[in-house]
Design an enzyme around this catalytic site. Structure first.
Site, PDB file in Angstrom:
ATOM      1  N   LYS A 107      13.276  81.125  14.112  1.00 35.08           N
ATOM      2  CA  LYS A 107      12.582  82.386  13.864  1.00 35.08           C
ATOM      3  C   LYS A 107      13.495  83.598  14.116  1.00 35.08           C
ATOM      4  O   LYS A 107      13.238  84.684  13.592  1.00 35.08           O
ATOM      5  CB  LYS A 107      11.350  82.513  14.763  1.00 35.08           C
ATOM      6  CG  LYS A 107      10.359  81.370  14.679  1.00 35.08           C
ATOM      7  CD  LYS A 107       9.527  81.429  13.418  1.00 35.08           C
ATOM      8  CE  LYS A 107       8.326  80.497  13.437  1.00 35.08           C
ATOM      9  NZ  LYS A 107       8.621  79.047  13.470  1.00 35.08           N
TER      10      LYS A 107
HETATM   11  C1  LIG Z   1       8.118  78.034  12.849  1.00 31.85           C
HETATM   12  C2  LIG Z   1       8.785  76.758  13.031  1.00 31.85           C
HETATM   13  C3  LIG Z   1       8.726  75.770  12.048  1.00 31.85           C
HETATM   14  C4  LIG Z   1       7.912  75.913  10.787  1.00 31.85           C
HETATM   15  O1  LIG Z   1       8.415  76.914   9.922  1.00 31.85           O
HETATM   16  P1  LIG Z   1       7.454  77.537   8.801  1.00 31.85           P
HETATM   17  O2  LIG Z   1       8.248  78.616   8.189  1.00 31.85           O
HETATM   18  O3  LIG Z   1       6.254  78.056   9.539  1.00 31.85           O
HETATM   19  O4  LIG Z   1       7.106  76.444   7.882  1.00 31.85           O
HETATM   20  C5  LIG Z   1       9.420  74.593  12.274  1.00 31.85           C
HETATM   21  N1  LIG Z   1      10.115  74.390  13.404  1.00 31.85           N
HETATM   22  C6  LIG Z   1      10.182  75.318  14.375  1.00 31.85           C
HETATM   23  C7  LIG Z   1      10.940  75.025  15.606  1.00 31.85           C
HETATM   24  C8  LIG Z   1       9.533  76.536  14.217  1.00 31.85           C
HETATM   25  O5  LIG Z   1       9.616  77.442  15.184  1.00 31.85           O
END
Ligand SMILES: *Cc1c(COP(=O)(O)O)cnc(C)c1O
Length: 490
Positions: A107
């Site tokens: 993120k």
């Molecule tokens: C947010 C997240 C995901 C999923 O990503 P999306 O964009 O919501 O599909 C997968 N793995 C981790 C560690 C995340 O923080």
């Protein structure tokens, strides 16, 4: 006016879309002409990561001035890798590590950039109002958003997380957040309760006009915000450029990507890269035991009427994947009536069925698979023993799905597995999967994992235990709206 709502003809400039987060009709903003606007994607491949990011973001968000400055402010010196998102060979495949930012989760890639887009957008549009970011998090978004927005002029941020839906480390990261403009609050319930509550509070405040004349306006840091999605497009180009440089393929040959998926933002960014011309072969959607998307991509029926399972990959514990709405719009050639109807059904009945023609269009590019808890642990242990590569639970889901996918696919395009978190964020699950004993609290487990694997604890996670807890609020889901209103008053 280059962006449009997925649910109506409502339009917005890219800057307005970033500042608003969600369209007034509840839809998400999309660029309907992304595939038609010419883009020199090959020119991106030889650029430095920051220069490539600038070029790609200029194309996706053309109204922003000074994108070079914004990109530098977002990333320079904040990631522990020059490559930003390094590509690591593991066996015959490649892992694209997206977790080298300040909070050790993928993120960070988007949430380092979003505050720059919000503040620059505000300046450029002459907006005097303070932008209040409302966010529901399944764990990683919250901390990365807090890290991005704390003490940023002209903004404030309120983060809600499910009281027992995040790991102790994720919780510690959030409740110790400093900053004069931040609030963090636990919500009793799961992530979907939390996300639905925040969406409803958002809509209620917007439609009531409560903020008129208050000098405040709301926005979102969830991946429904196009300013969150756009920065994620960049690493698909970086990965492809790196494969070309290593001689793993000739420019123009396709690459398959396997993406551990929750809210469908990460994988959708890959679809955007494809629309911009990048030779993305197939996008493989990897789900954990909450296999709504796997079922959907196999049958065309999206059915959220099922138990919400708590898994060892909590950031993917989601039954309503918001960004899928954008794919429905793009795959149906902008059929807003169809999208609005599907979303209404999902909301009221918990299920919708896609017309066969739209499903077929989606399946031209997307594959799907899922991975249960036992398979997740087995995969972590095996990849560690056989390849000497330590991965977290979310990445393990993708590894498992990648293995199954390779058995049945045509061709042998290079395969890139997106890795979304450092294994140190989920130390108990990773430790027991590689044969260690997850004793003590998560902080001790991180240390044990470091000793056993010989890898260092990422700097953003080391030292968390000593930090002071600054946020202790806990509420029920139906208190989200009053809580937000009280935050707005103070
Ligand atoms: C947010 C997240 C995901 C999923 O990503 P999306 O964009 O919501 O599909 C997968 N793995 C981790 C560690 C995340 O923080």
């Amino acid at each position: 006016m280059n962006y449009q709502s997925t649910r109506s003809a409502a339009q917005a400039s890219d800057i307005a879309a970033v500042l608003q987060g969600i369209a007034p009709d509840g839809g998400l903003y999309v660029d309907p002409d992304l595939a038609k606007r010419p883009f020199d994607w090959e020119a991106c491949l030889s650029l430095s990561p920051l220069a490539a990011a600038e070029k790609i973001l200029r194309h996706l968000l053309p109204e922003y001035q000074d994108m070079d400055k914004l990109v530098h402010a977002a990333y320079s010196g904040k990631f522990d890798s020059e490559a930003l998102t390094p590509l690591v060979p593991v066996g015959d495949d490649y892992v694209l590590e997206l977790f080298h930012g300040p909070t050790a989760a993928f993120k960070d890639v988007a949430l380092s950039m979003l505050p720059q887009l919000v503040t620059a957008g505000r300046r450029q549009m002459g907006v005097e109002d303070r932008i209040v970011i409302l966010t529901a998090t399944s764990g990683d978004t919250g901390k990365a958003a807090l890290e991005g927005f704390h003490d940023v002029d002209g903004t404030a941020i309120v983060v809600f997380f499910p009281a027992d839906g995040v790991s102790p480390v994720q919780k510690a990261q959030m409740v110790t957040q400093t900053g004069a403009n931040v609030r963090v609050c636990a919500v009793r319930g799961n992530f979907d309760d939390c996300q639905t509550g925040v969406k409803q509070a958002f809509a209620a405040i917007e439609s009531s006009g409560a903020l008129e004349g208050s000098g405040l306006r709301l926005s979102s840091a969830n991946s429904i915000n196009i300013g969150r999605l756009a920065p994620q497009v960049v690493y698909y180009f970086l990965a492809y450029g790196e494969l070309v440089r290593r001689g793993a393929l000739h420019c123009g040959q396709p690459v398959d990507f396997v993406v551990p998926t929750g809210n469908f933002g990460d994988i959708l960014a890959g679809y955007f890269a494809r629309l911009m011309g990048l030779p993305v072969g197939r996008l493989v959607c990897a789900s954990n035991a909450n296999r709504v998307l796997t079922d959907f991509l196999h049958t065309g029926v999206y059915d959220k009427r099922r138990d919400f399972l708590k898994t060892s990959s909590p950031s993917m514990d989601i039954l309503v994947s918001s960004n899928l709405e954008r794919l429905l719009f793009l795959a149906s050639d902008g059929d807003t009536a169809l999208v609005a109807d599907c979303m209404r059904r999902l909301n009221q009945e918990g299920v919708y069925r896609l017309p066969a023609s739209v499903l077929a269009k989606i399946r031209e590019v997307f594959s799907a698979g899922c991975c249960d808890e036992e398979q997740t642990a087995e995969t972590i242990g095996r990849i560690w023993r056989e390849q000497g590569y330590l991965c977290d639970t979310h990445t393990a889901v993708a590894f498992h799905v990648a293995e199954a996918y390779k058995q049945q696919r045509d061709g042998n395009a290079p395969l890139v597995i997106l890795s979304t978190a450092s294994p140190f964020k989920f130390p108990a699950a990773v430790l027991s999967a590689i044969g260690g004993a997850p004793e003590g609290d998560e902080f001790q487990q991180m240390e044990a994992l470091s000793r056993l694997s010989g890898l260092p604890i990422p700097s953003g996670l080391a030292g968390l235990r000593e930090k002071e807890v600054l946020h202790r609020d806990t509420i029920d889901r139906n208190q989200i709206l009053p809580y937000v209103l009280s935050c707005l008053k103070s």
